[in-house]
Design an enzyme around this catalytic site. Structure first.
Site, PDB file in Angstrom:
ATOM      1  N   HIS A   1     -50.784  76.974  -7.148  1.00 44.90           N
ATOM      2  CA  HIS A   1     -51.940  77.475  -6.396  1.00 44.90           C
ATOM      3  C   HIS A   1     -53.170  77.393  -7.281  1.00 44.90           C
ATOM      4  O   HIS A   1     -53.098  77.598  -8.478  1.00 44.90           O
ATOM      5  CB  HIS A   1     -51.716  78.937  -5.972  1.00 44.90           C
ATOM      6  CG  HIS A   1     -52.607  79.359  -4.860  1.00 44.90           C
ATOM      7  ND1 HIS A   1     -53.884  79.786  -5.075  1.00 44.90           N
ATOM      8  CD2 HIS A   1     -52.410  79.364  -3.521  1.00 44.90           C
ATOM      9  CE1 HIS A   1     -54.438  80.079  -3.912  1.00 44.90           C
ATOM     10  NE2 HIS A   1     -53.577  79.835  -2.952  1.00 44.90           N
TER      11      HIS A   1
ATOM     12  N   ASP B   1     -46.817  78.924   1.466  1.00 42.79           N
ATOM     13  CA  ASP B   1     -46.164  77.903   2.304  1.00 42.79           C
ATOM     14  C   ASP B   1     -44.694  77.688   1.976  1.00 42.79           C
ATOM     15  O   ASP B   1     -44.006  76.967   2.694  1.00 42.79           O
ATOM     16  CB  ASP B   1     -46.910  76.571   2.150  1.00 42.79           C
ATOM     17  CG  ASP B   1     -48.306  76.652   2.752  1.00 42.79           C
ATOM     18  OD1 ASP B   1     -49.273  76.270   2.078  1.00 42.79           O
ATOM     19  OD2 ASP B   1     -48.422  77.153   3.892  1.00 42.79           O
TER      20      ASP B   1
HETATM   21  C1  SDX Z   1     -52.591  76.715   0.357  1.00 41.30           C
HETATM   22  O1  SDX Z   1     -56.790  77.890  -1.950  1.00 41.30           O
HETATM   23  C2  SDX Z   1     -56.091  78.635  -1.169  1.00 41.30           C
HETATM   24  O2  SDX Z   1     -56.222  79.830  -1.092  1.00 41.30           O
HETATM   25  C3  SDX Z   1     -55.085  77.877  -0.292  1.00 41.30           C
HETATM   26  C4  SDX Z   1     -54.099  78.741   0.480  1.00 41.30           C
HETATM   27  C5  SDX Z   1     -54.774  79.544   1.584  1.00 41.30           C
HETATM   28  O3  SDX Z   1     -54.230  80.591   1.966  1.00 41.30           O
HETATM   29  O4  SDX Z   1     -55.803  79.050   2.134  1.00 41.30           O
HETATM   30  O5  SDX Z   1     -53.425  79.632  -0.392  1.00 41.30           O
HETATM   31  C6  SDX Z   1     -53.050  77.877   1.196  1.00 41.30           C
HETATM   32  O6  SDX Z   1     -53.158  75.658   0.440  1.00 41.30           O
HETATM   33  C7  SDX Z   1     -51.471  76.929  -0.617  1.00 41.30           C
HETATM   34  C8  SDX Z   1     -51.138  75.634  -1.471  1.00 41.30           C
HETATM   35  C9  SDX Z   1     -50.233  74.728  -0.631  1.00 41.30           C
HETATM   36  N1  SDX Z   1     -50.067  73.417  -1.291  1.00 41.30           N
HETATM   37  C10 SDX Z   1     -48.882  73.088  -1.862  1.00 41.30           C
HETATM   38  O7  SDX Z   1     -47.896  73.820  -1.910  1.00 41.30           O
HETATM   39  C11 SDX Z   1     -48.854  71.660  -2.413  1.00 41.30           C
HETATM   40  C12 SDX Z   1     -48.199  71.652  -3.797  1.00 41.30           C
HETATM   41  N2  SDX Z   1     -49.115  72.297  -4.770  1.00 41.30           N
HETATM   42  C13 SDX Z   1     -50.028  71.493  -5.469  1.00 41.30           C
HETATM   43  O8  SDX Z   1     -50.361  70.256  -5.004  1.00 41.30           O
HETATM   44  C14 SDX Z   1     -51.082  72.249  -6.276  1.00 41.30           C
HETATM   45  O9  SDX Z   1     -50.429  73.272  -6.916  1.00 41.30           O
HETATM   46  C15 SDX Z   1     -52.286  72.802  -5.522  1.00 41.30           C
HETATM   47  C16 SDX Z   1     -52.943  71.761  -4.690  1.00 41.30           C
HETATM   48  C17 SDX Z   1     -51.871  73.933  -4.636  1.00 41.30           C
HETATM   49  C18 SDX Z   1     -53.260  73.349  -6.562  1.00 41.30           C
HETATM   50  O10 SDX Z   1     -53.758  72.230  -7.254  1.00 41.30           O
HETATM   51  P1  SDX Z   1     -54.767  72.410  -8.492  1.00 41.30           P
HETATM   52  O11 SDX Z   1     -55.212  73.826  -8.622  1.00 41.30           O
HETATM   53  O12 SDX Z   1     -55.800  71.344  -8.362  1.00 41.30           O
HETATM   54  O13 SDX Z   1     -53.848  72.154  -9.755  1.00 41.30           O
HETATM   55  P2  SDX Z   1     -53.508  70.719 -10.316  1.00 41.30           P
HETATM   56  O14 SDX Z   1     -53.121  69.793  -9.210  1.00 41.30           O
HETATM   57  O15 SDX Z   1     -54.611  70.316 -11.246  1.00 41.30           O
HETATM   58  O16 SDX Z   1     -52.177  71.047 -11.171  1.00 41.30           O
HETATM   59  C19 SDX Z   1     -52.256  71.573 -12.497  1.00 41.30           C
HETATM   60  C20 SDX Z   1     -50.974  71.038 -13.195  1.00 41.30           C
HETATM   61  C21 SDX Z   1     -50.857  69.510 -13.126  1.00 41.30           C
HETATM   62  O17 SDX Z   1     -50.051  69.114 -14.228  1.00 41.30           O
HETATM   63  P3  SDX Z   1     -50.800  68.561 -15.567  1.00 41.30           P
HETATM   64  O18 SDX Z   1     -51.749  67.443 -15.123  1.00 41.30           O
HETATM   65  O19 SDX Z   1     -51.525  69.755 -16.146  1.00 41.30           O
HETATM   66  O20 SDX Z   1     -49.666  68.056 -16.424  1.00 41.30           O
HETATM   67  O21 SDX Z   1     -49.832  71.564 -12.490  1.00 41.30           O
HETATM   68  C22 SDX Z   1     -49.108  70.469 -11.935  1.00 41.30           C
HETATM   69  C23 SDX Z   1     -50.065  69.301 -11.869  1.00 41.30           C
HETATM   70  O22 SDX Z   1     -49.343  68.045 -11.895  1.00 41.30           O
HETATM   71  N3  SDX Z   1     -48.693  70.885 -10.586  1.00 41.30           N
HETATM   72  C24 SDX Z   1     -47.525  70.594 -10.025  1.00 41.30           C
HETATM   73  C25 SDX Z   1     -47.540  71.237  -8.773  1.00 41.30           C
HETATM   74  N4  SDX Z   1     -48.702  71.881  -8.611  1.00 41.30           N
HETATM   75  C26 SDX Z   1     -49.415  71.664  -9.731  1.00 41.30           C
HETATM   76  N5  SDX Z   1     -46.478  69.843 -10.461  1.00 41.30           N
HETATM   77  C27 SDX Z   1     -45.425  69.754  -9.607  1.00 41.30           C
HETATM   78  N6  SDX Z   1     -45.354  70.364  -8.375  1.00 41.30           N
HETATM   79  C28 SDX Z   1     -46.396  71.088  -7.941  1.00 41.30           C
HETATM   80  N7  SDX Z   1     -46.347  71.681  -6.718  1.00 41.30           N
END
Ligand code: SDX
Length: 428
Positions: free
Chosen positions: A307, A364
């Site tokens: 998140h 989710d």
């Molecule tokens: C919602 O913002 C809100 O409030 C949203 C929400 C709401 O109520 O409106 O809460 C609802 O959208 C919840 C999120 C649902 N999405 C997912 O479950 C999709 C999977 N999660 C990710 O794609 C990610 O965690 C996000 C999109 C939710 C957050 O992305 P960020 O904050 O941009 O973080 P990032 O992508 O830069 O990740 C940071 C690190 C990275 O690794 P490094 O480059 O540092 O090595 O964490 C890793 C990412 O690769 N990472 C994951 C991961 N999520 C982050 N690695 C594997 N699986 C994951 N799910």
């Protein structure tokens, strides 16, 4: 003496005021930065940038706090109803009994949608995604209620549009579900409450109303309340920025629906179930899929995990996970993917990659398991997220207008070609 921030740029020092919120959050107000220094800030994804002052929702990602207008989400999810929470978010305080009754009556009286909206359904290909249909149908409401186009409505006129949208959303959602099954639509009934009406339009038959187990009614209230608002997330920011051009509420919410559709945002609840199904069909090996999630060369992500703001548990996920066990047990549903989800969570929470990146289950991760147990198909999960988020979108749109915020128009740093002359190769 109010706090200030000093920025030294190109040998000059600039002072900017510090804004402190009611929960002691701090922000440097840089609204004069470019005028004074010629510099702008750059923050892709707005990870460090506040877009607004807001009094609607407070969340603390480090400690897993979420409150709507100051009320803890745990209390509202356990004891309140979705319409009471909708009123709270939109109007700022809990309604009195009489005001809530009037709110309910006003909404019930507007749940019918114009028969001509059926023509839109006739035009959608039979397997078109419900979120695409929803954004189209919500945007189309402005065609049937042109008074909503007035950029300066009176408070009464604005309230009328708000009631209209809150009332028609469940009907539109249920008609999308019915049309996807090729079944006749069920009309809202004035003798039913908001959730019963919605469930009856989804699962009832034309001449046969259905009654629902209180467990199901309670689960729907809980899920919709938990999704009702979440401060400046992607879709809410979309609603605010579209509304900032004086676009009407229907157009602004339609844009928010499209933003929510993305699998990184609300679309994740459908992606989680598809992921869990794939893991189940591939033998249920959680470790194999954790390894894929950690592999930078593998596009696979652990959907429902991570998140932008919560760097500790998402309080909603905790509540939904507990509700999952209760609801599936009471409904006598044994869904094998629930065990896979729990195994994945357990493994991830003990894995250094996830620990280092503070990745926890989000709203989710478990919600789709409940939606499926209630009888919804997975393509409807994000539509249900939108139904829950509607009061939050409305509240944030209303607040943006009340605060007379300027039209949203970010700056950029240009990195393209510098000036060059055009050389024609063909005569006009
Ligand atoms: C919602 O913002 C809100 O409030 C949203 C929400 C709401 O109520 O409106 O809460 C609802 O959208 C919840 C999120 C649902 N999405 C997912 O479950 C999709 C999977 N999660 C990710 O794609 C990610 O965690 C996000 C999109 C939710 C957050 O992305 P960020 O904050 O941009 O973080 P990032 O992508 O830069 O990740 C940071 C690190 C990275 O690794 P490094 O480059 O540092 O090595 O964490 C890793 C990412 O690769 N990472 C994951 C991961 N999520 C982050 N690695 C594997 N699986 C994951 N799910």
């Amino acid at each position: 003496m109010s706090e200030t921030a000093s920025i030294i740029l190109n040998g000059s020092s600039y002072e900017f005021p510090v804004v402190t919120g009611t929960e002691n959050e701090k922000a440097v107000d840089i609204s004069k930065l470019r005028d004074q220094s010629g510099y702008i800030t750059l923050d892709p994804g707005f990870k460090n940038t506040g877009a607004a002052k807001s009094a609607i929702t407070f969340l603390d990602g480090e400690t897993g706090i979420l409150r709507y207008r100051g009320y803890p989400i745990e209390q509202l999810a356990e004891k309140s109803t979705f319409l009471e929470v909708a009123y709270l978010l939109i109007y700022g305080d809990l309604p009195t009994k009489a005001v809530l009754e009037q709110f309910r009556t006003d909404i019930k009286s507007q749940m019918m949608i114009h028969e001509d909206m059926k023509n839109f359904f006739a035009g959608f290909p039979s397997k078109s995604h419900p979120m695409g249909q929803l954004s189209c149908l919500v945007g189309a409401l402005s065609a049937f209620y042109p008074e909503s186009l007035d950029p300066n409505p009176t408070p009464e006129e604005e309230d009328k549009t708000i009631i209209n949208l809150l009332a028609k959303m469940p009907t539109i959602v249920s008609w999308i579900q019915k049309k996807s099954l090729g079944h006749p639509v069920v009309y809202p009934k004035t003798n039913l409450g908001y959730i019963d009406n919605f469930l009856n339009m989804i699962f009832g038959e034309v001449n046969q109303d259905k009654t629902f187990d209180p467990v199901v009614i309670d689960a729907m209230h809980k899920l919709l309340i938990l999704h009702a608002d979440h401060e400046q997330n992607c879709s809410t920011s979309t609603v605010r920025i579209v509304g900032s051009s004086n676009a009407n509420l229907y157009a602004s919410v339609s844009a928010g629906i499209n933003a929510l559709w993305g699998p990184l945002h609300g679309g994740a609840n459908q992606a989680v179930i598809e992921m869990l199904e794939a893991i189940k069909n591939d033998g249920g090996d959680a470790e194999k899929y954790l390894a894929k999630a950690k592999d930078k060369n593998d596009p696979f992500r652990l959907m429902g995990f991570g998140h932008r703001v919560y760097k500790n548990f998402d309080p909603r996920a905790k509540i939904i996970k507990k509700a999952c066990d209760d609801i599936l047990e009471k409904l006598g549903v044994n869904d094998p993917v629930l065990d896979i989800a729990k195994k994945l969570e357990e493994a991830a929470l003990n894995d250094q990659y996830f620990i280092d990146r503070k990745l926890y289950p989000n709203v989710d991760f478990y919600s789709g398991i409940i939606y499926r147990a209630l009888g919804f198909n997975s393509e409807m999960f994000t539509v249900l997220f939108a139904l829950g988020r509607l009061p939050g979108w409305i509240a944030q749109w209303k607040e943006m207008r009340e605060n007379k915020e300027p039209i949203g128009r970010p700056r950029q740093v240009y990195t393209g070609q510098t000036e060059r002359n055009y050389v024609e190769i063909t005569q006009r």
